[in-house]
Design a protein around this motif. Structure first.
Motif, mmCIF file in Angstrom:
data_model
loop_
_atom_site.group_PDB
_atom_site.id
_atom_site.type_symbol
_atom_site.label_atom_id
_atom_site.label_comp_id
_atom_site.label_asym_id
_atom_site.label_seq_id
_atom_site.Cartn_x
_atom_site.Cartn_y
_atom_site.Cartn_z
ATOM 1 N N LEU A 21 0.840 -1.197 0.000
ATOM 2 C CA LEU A 21 0.000 0.000 0.000
ATOM 3 C C LEU A 21 0.873 1.244 0.000
ATOM 4 C CD1 LEU A 21 -0.149 1.291 3.178
ATOM 5 C CD2 LEU A 21 -1.280 -0.900 3.505
ATOM 6 N N ALA A 22 0.333 2.312 -0.570
ATOM 7 C CA ALA A 22 1.089 3.562 -0.666
ATOM 8 C C ALA A 22 0.161 4.751 -0.500
ATOM 9 C CB ALA A 22 1.805 3.654 -2.011
ATOM 10 N N VAL A 23 0.681 5.771 0.163
ATOM 11 C CA VAL A 23 0.026 7.073 0.240
ATOM 12 C C VAL A 23 1.074 8.100 -0.162
ATOM 13 C CG1 VAL A 23 -1.032 8.812 1.717
ATOM 14 C CG2 VAL A 23 -1.598 6.397 2.042
ATOM 15 N N THR A 24 0.811 8.841 -1.239
ATOM 16 C CA THR A 24 1.741 9.877 -1.682
ATOM 17 C C THR A 24 0.979 11.185 -1.847
ATOM 18 O OG1 THR A 24 1.564 9.873 -4.115
ATOM 19 C CG2 THR A 24 2.769 8.039 -3.092
ATOM 20 N N ASP A 25 1.741 12.266 -1.961
ATOM 21 C CA ASP A 25 1.132 13.571 -2.219
ATOM 22 C C ASP A 25 0.962 13.828 -3.712
ATOM 23 O OD1 ASP A 25 0.344 14.683 0.162
ATOM 24 O OD2 ASP A 25 2.274 15.607 0.608
ATOM 25 N N TYR A 66 -3.057 -1.097 -2.837
ATOM 26 C CA TYR A 66 -3.783 0.133 -2.505
ATOM 27 C C TYR A 66 -2.856 1.306 -2.805
ATOM 28 C CZ TYR A 66 -6.390 -3.251 0.365
ATOM 29 O OH TYR A 66 -7.093 -4.340 0.809
ATOM 30 N N PHE A 67 -3.382 2.316 -3.497
ATOM 31 C CA PHE A 67 -2.547 3.475 -3.837
ATOM 32 C C PHE A 67 -3.397 4.736 -3.764
ATOM 33 C CE2 PHE A 67 -0.040 6.455 -6.225
ATOM 34 C CZ PHE A 67 1.276 6.056 -6.044
ATOM 35 N N ASP A 68 -3.008 5.653 -2.879
ATOM 36 C CA ASP A 68 -3.718 6.920 -2.696
ATOM 37 C C ASP A 68 -2.753 8.053 -3.022
ATOM 38 O OD1 ASP A 68 -4.711 9.350 -1.568
ATOM 39 O OD2 ASP A 68 -5.991 8.228 -0.205
ATOM 40 N N ASP A 69 -3.039 8.804 -4.086
ATOM 41 C CA ASP A 69 -2.175 9.931 -4.444
ATOM 42 C C ASP A 69 -2.968 11.232 -4.523
ATOM 43 O OD1 ASP A 69 -3.628 9.479 -6.725
ATOM 44 O OD2 ASP A 69 -1.921 9.364 -8.093
ATOM 45 N N ILE A 70 -4.028 11.307 -3.718
ATOM 46 C CA ILE A 70 -4.865 12.511 -3.730
ATOM 47 C C ILE A 70 -4.127 13.700 -3.131
ATOM 48 C CG2 ILE A 70 -6.995 13.532 -2.823
ATOM 49 C CD1 ILE A 70 -8.270 10.769 -3.054
#
Length: 450
Positions: free
Chosen positions: A131-135, A151-155
């Motif tokens: 999983l990843a959360v980036t800007d 899972y990848f969140d780049d919001i």
């Protein structure tokens, strides 16, 4: 009688095979459960020499200081390319830019090619939930970084939003998996990136400076090559705002770690904290990033884990290309032959002649050892040489005074260039990227496009 014995013998063999299979299954299951979690943190635009644990005069990073005491801090860690897109490709793939061809300079704005295998893909094949959360921005899914992540969140939204997301996502996955599978979590934030805008309560934490220069992207880009035209108090104000961003990020990271500790994620976890590049504040006449001097190449690298020595400082010269093989080595997973870095935790890996090779597109290259730094400008050809042990800030070019050292370093640099220019992936072209409105706005906010 013989038939009876034969039946008992077959029955005994079947039981043995059953027990053997059961043992193998249990062994493999235990192995999966015992695999540590991995947390890779990239603090975009973080200069090592602006963290107090690296000797900075301001107390910018009390939590990161404490984190480093739990493991190894690499005193001389440098990036291999000074751009978010290409540097993160190197961090995740252990390939130099000269090999993976991904850049955001000189018109090259493509995504990571499918031929470039990244560590999240390897770990997912080995049983990890990834999983990843980036800007977002140049660390977004459209640039290829989503490949291999479940899972990848780049919001985006900054460090406060991002750390909350990563904690929530880790908790969600652990509940769904009933903690059966290990997790690889990648967290990236642009909080330190221009424009420097810490929360109001942090704005004057390191002093108030009478400056009329507003650190907007427009102003910063206007003076990118003209920092010498700014007043001293303007530079001091920029640095104070940047340092305040570090302190805010540090406090937020502490909160994130406290939450992860409470839910048990960190009980058996390999943690790597680093950055993709630093930032210039007039040291060589410019602002922001995109060059090869140490204020932009020298980044933090801190590694902690149950098998990592506590409170150790490693002075050898290392780089971001070493991160992926180090993670795989720690997990006792095979390191692909194509990876170009070194497992920093392997016994006997220290080399007195170690060197870091870095580049900006195809226009500037550098080689740095523990003592010397050579920078090559390609067109027109120009060579700079610095004794970085005596001249920490690379102010005195001594290329004329040290012809032997210059020749030796330039030969090593040319050998490296020739080796990687003809790497097997030289014909692979980064994929074209089509951005939506949200992604375009992210790049505008970071000053990459107007």
């Amino acid at each position: 009688m013989k038939a009876c014995c034969s039946y008992e013998k077959r029955n005994w063999v079947v039981k043995c095979l059953y027990l053997l299979c059961l043992s193998v299954i249990l062994f493999l299951s235990c192995g999966k459960d015992d695999l540590p979690n991995v947390l890779l943190i990239s603090l975009d635009t973080c200069r090592a020499d602006h963290l107090s644990v690296y000797g900075y005069h301001r107390q910018t990073s009390p939590f990161i200081d404490e984190l480093s005491s739990r493991g190894i801090r690499y005193e001389n860690a440098f990036i291999n390319t000074c751009c978010t897109l290409s540097s993160h490709t190197t961090i995740l793939s252990s390939l130099y830019q000269e090999t993976h061809k991904v850049a955001y300079f000189e018109g090259h704005k493509g995504a990571v090619p499918d031929s470039v295998v990244m560590i999240q893909e390897i770990l997912r094949r080995n049983g990890y939930v990834t999983l990843a959360v980036t800007d977002g921005g140049l660390a977004g899914q459209k640039y290829g970084f989503g490949r291999g992540f479940d899972y990848f969140d780049d919001i985006g939204g900054g460090v406060l939003s991002g750390t909350r997301k990563i904690v929530d996502l880790i908790n969600l996955v652990r509940q769904q998996q009933n903690r059966r599978k290990p997790i690889f979590a990648f967290y990236h934030t642009y909080e330190l990136h221009n424009p420097y805008a810490p929360p109001a309560e942090y704005t004057d934490i390191f002093g108030h400076f009478e400056s009329s220069f507003s650190p907007t992207n427009e102003n910063l880009l206007k003076f990118r090559q003209r920092a010498r035209d700014l007043k001293e108090e303007d530079i001091e104000s920029l640095v104070a705002m940047y340092d305040a961003e570090i302190r805010y990020t540090d406090n937020t990271l502490k909160s994130m770690f406290d939450k992860l500790e409470k839910v048990g994620f960190l009980e058996n976890c390999l943690v790597i904290l680093t950055s993709d590049h630093g930032e210039e504040f007039g040291e060589h006449g410019g602002l922001l990033h995109g060059d090869l001097y140490d204020e932009q190449l020298h980044v933090p690298l801190i590694i902690t884990g149950t098998k990592i020595p506590i409170g150790q400082v490693d002075a050898q010269v290392v780089s971001s290309v070493d991160i992926a093989p180090t993670v795989l080595g720690y997990l006792e997973l095979p390191v692909p032959e194509k990876m170009e870095g070194t497992n920093l935790l392997a016994a006997g890996n220290s080399k007195s002649e170690a060197a870091v090779f870095s580049q900006i597109g195809k226009s500037r290259y550098s080689i740095r050892t523990a003592r010397w730094k050579l920078i090559e400008t390609v067109n027109p050809l120009n060579l700079e040489l610095y004794d970085v042990q005596k001249d920490t800030y690379e102010k005195e070019d001594i290329a004329v005074n040290e012809p032997r050292v210059l020749s030796q370093l330039y030969r090593r640099l040319r050998e490296w260039q020739n080796k990687h220019r003809f790497a097997p992936m030289r014909k692979k072209v980064p994929k074209k990227v089509r951005l939506d409105r949200r992604e375009i706005e992210q790049l505008k906010a970071l000053g990459y496009i107007k």
